[in-house]
Design an enzyme around this catalytic site. Structure first.
Site, PDB file in Angstrom:
ATOM      1  N   LYS A 188      -5.097   9.218   3.619  1.00  0.00           N
ATOM      2  CA  LYS A 188      -6.011   8.204   4.162  1.00  0.00           C
ATOM      3  C   LYS A 188      -5.360   7.470   5.310  1.00  0.00           C
ATOM      4  CE  LYS A 188      -4.344   4.905   0.790  1.00  0.00           C
ATOM      5  NZ  LYS A 188      -3.746   3.978   1.753  1.00  0.00           N
TER       6      LYS A 188
ATOM      7  N   ASP B  33       0.008   5.441  -3.049  1.00  0.00           N
ATOM      8  CA  ASP B  33       0.971   5.223  -1.953  1.00  0.00           C
ATOM      9  C   ASP B  33       2.427   4.967  -2.378  1.00  0.00           C
ATOM     10  OD1 ASP B  33      -1.449   5.408  -0.681  1.00  0.00           O
ATOM     11  OD2 ASP B  33      -1.331   3.500   0.386  1.00  0.00           O
TER      12      ASP B  33
ATOM     13  N   CYS C 173      -3.693  -1.564  -1.021  1.00  0.00           N
ATOM     14  CA  CYS C 173      -4.292  -0.263  -1.352  1.00  0.00           C
ATOM     15  C   CYS C 173      -4.681  -0.139  -2.825  1.00  0.00           C
ATOM     16  CB  CYS C 173      -3.374   0.845  -0.870  1.00  0.00           C
ATOM     17  SG  CYS C 173      -3.307   0.845   0.949  1.00  0.00           S
TER      18      CYS C 173
HETATM   19  C1  VGL Z   1      -0.805  -0.425   2.539  1.00  0.00           C
HETATM   20  C2  VGL Z   1      -0.663  -1.984   4.212  1.00  0.00           C
HETATM   21  C3  VGL Z   1      -0.858  -1.016   5.160  1.00  0.00           C
HETATM   22  C4  VGL Z   1      -0.750  -0.121   1.073  1.00  0.00           C
HETATM   23  C5  VGL Z   1      -1.022   0.555   3.483  1.00  0.00           C
HETATM   24  O1  VGL Z   1      -0.472   1.046   0.700  1.00  0.00           O
HETATM   25  O2  VGL Z   1      -0.974  -1.060   0.270  1.00  0.00           O
HETATM   26  N1  VGL Z   1      -0.647  -1.685   2.910  1.00  0.00           N
HETATM   27  N2  VGL Z   1      -1.046   0.251   4.788  1.00  0.00           N
END
Ligand code: VGL
Ligand code: ZN
Length: 211
Positions: A117, A14, A162
Site C-alpha cells: 500500500k 507494516d 496504519c
Molecule cells: C505508517 C506513517 C506513514 C504506519 C506508514 O505504518 O503506521 N505511518 N506511513
C-alpha cells in the site's frame, strides 16, 4: 492466550525495518512486539484461519514525505493536500530498499499474502483496505471474503496510523474486529493520538483486547 474465533484473519501491519528502532520512521519499542506476533501468527496457521501481512511500499518522492514539499520537515503539519497528512513523514519504506523489507525476525511463512500500500505517488494509504481517498481498494476485502473470513484481528505498527485505519476500515467493511493492544506500538503524533485512536475504535464497536 486468547481463544481465536473460527473464520478469523490476523492482519500484521507494516512490521518493516523503517518502523523499527534504527529505521527511518522508528516506532518506540516496535521491536518488542515481534516475538508475540510470531507466537500469535502460529496459532492462525490453522484450518479456517489466515495471516496476512501489510507492507508500506512507497515510490521515491512520495507526497507523504516532507522532502517532497519545499521548506517542510518531518512532523510538520500539512493541510489541504487530499490523501496526505495530518503530518508529513521522513522518507520511509521506499520500494525495494532494506527499510521497506518486513523485518527478518517476523515469520513470514505463516502468511498467505502481503498487501502492499502507499504505491500511488500522490495519495497515502494508512489502511490495508483503502487508500486515504477512501475509494481505491487494495483488494484485501475481496481476499477476506473469498476466504470466508468473519473476524479480523489487527496487530503491528503503528497503533495510531496504519493499525488504526486498518481496524476502522475492517469494521466498516462488515468484519467483526479485534484490536490487539499489546501487540502494537504507536507514534503518538499529534499529542494524545494513541488514546484518541483507542477511543474512536471503541466507539466504532471494535473490541480492544490483549493476548
Ligand atoms: C505508517 C506513517 C506513514 C504506519 C506508514 O505504518 O503506521 N505511518 N506511513
Ligand atoms: Zn508510509
Amino acid at each position: 492466550m486468547i481463544d481465536i474465533k473460527r473464520r478469523s484473519a490476523l492482519i500484521v501491519v507494516d512490521m518493516q525495518n523503517d518502523f523499527l528502532p534504527g529505521g527511518a520512521l522508528p516506532v518506540a519499542e516496535g521491536d518488542q512486539i515481534i516475538d508475540g506476533i510470531n507466537e500469535l501468527a502460529r496459532k492462525f496457521y490453522n484450518k479456517d484461519k489466515i495471516v496476512i501481512f501489510s507492507q508500506d511500499w512507497h515510490p521515491e518522492g512520495h507526497a507523504s514525505f516532507a522532502s517532497s514539499h519545499e521548506g517542510k520537515n518531518p512532523g510538520n503539519p500539512i493541510e489541504g493536500v487530499p490523501g496526505i497528512g495530518p503530518v508529513l513523514w521522513p522518507d520511509h519504506c521506499v520500494q525495494n530498499t532494506y527499510g521497506a523489507e518486513i523485518n527478518e525476525r517476523i515469520e513470514k511463512k505463516y502468511g498467505i499474502a502481503i498487501i502492499q500500500k502507499g504505491t500511488n505517488p500522490n495519495i497515502d494509504s494508512y489502511s490495508a483496505f483503502f487508500e486515504n481517498d477512501k475509494k481505491t481498494k487494495t483488494g484485501l476485502t475481496d481476499l477476506l471474503r473469498e476466504k470466508r473470513i468473519k473476524n479480523v484481528y489487527v496487530c503491528g505498527l503503528a497503533l495510531d496510523y496504519c493499525c488504526f485505519y486498518t481496524a476502522m476500515d475492517a469494521k466498516s467493511e462488515g468484519f467483526n474486529v479485534f484490536f490487539i493492544k499489546n501487540l502494537t506500538k504507536g507514534i503518538d503524533i499529534p499529542v494524545k493520538n494513541i488514546q484518541n485512536s483507542l477511543d474512536s475504535m471503541t466507539s466504532a464497536g471494535i473490541e480492544i483486547i490483549e493476548v
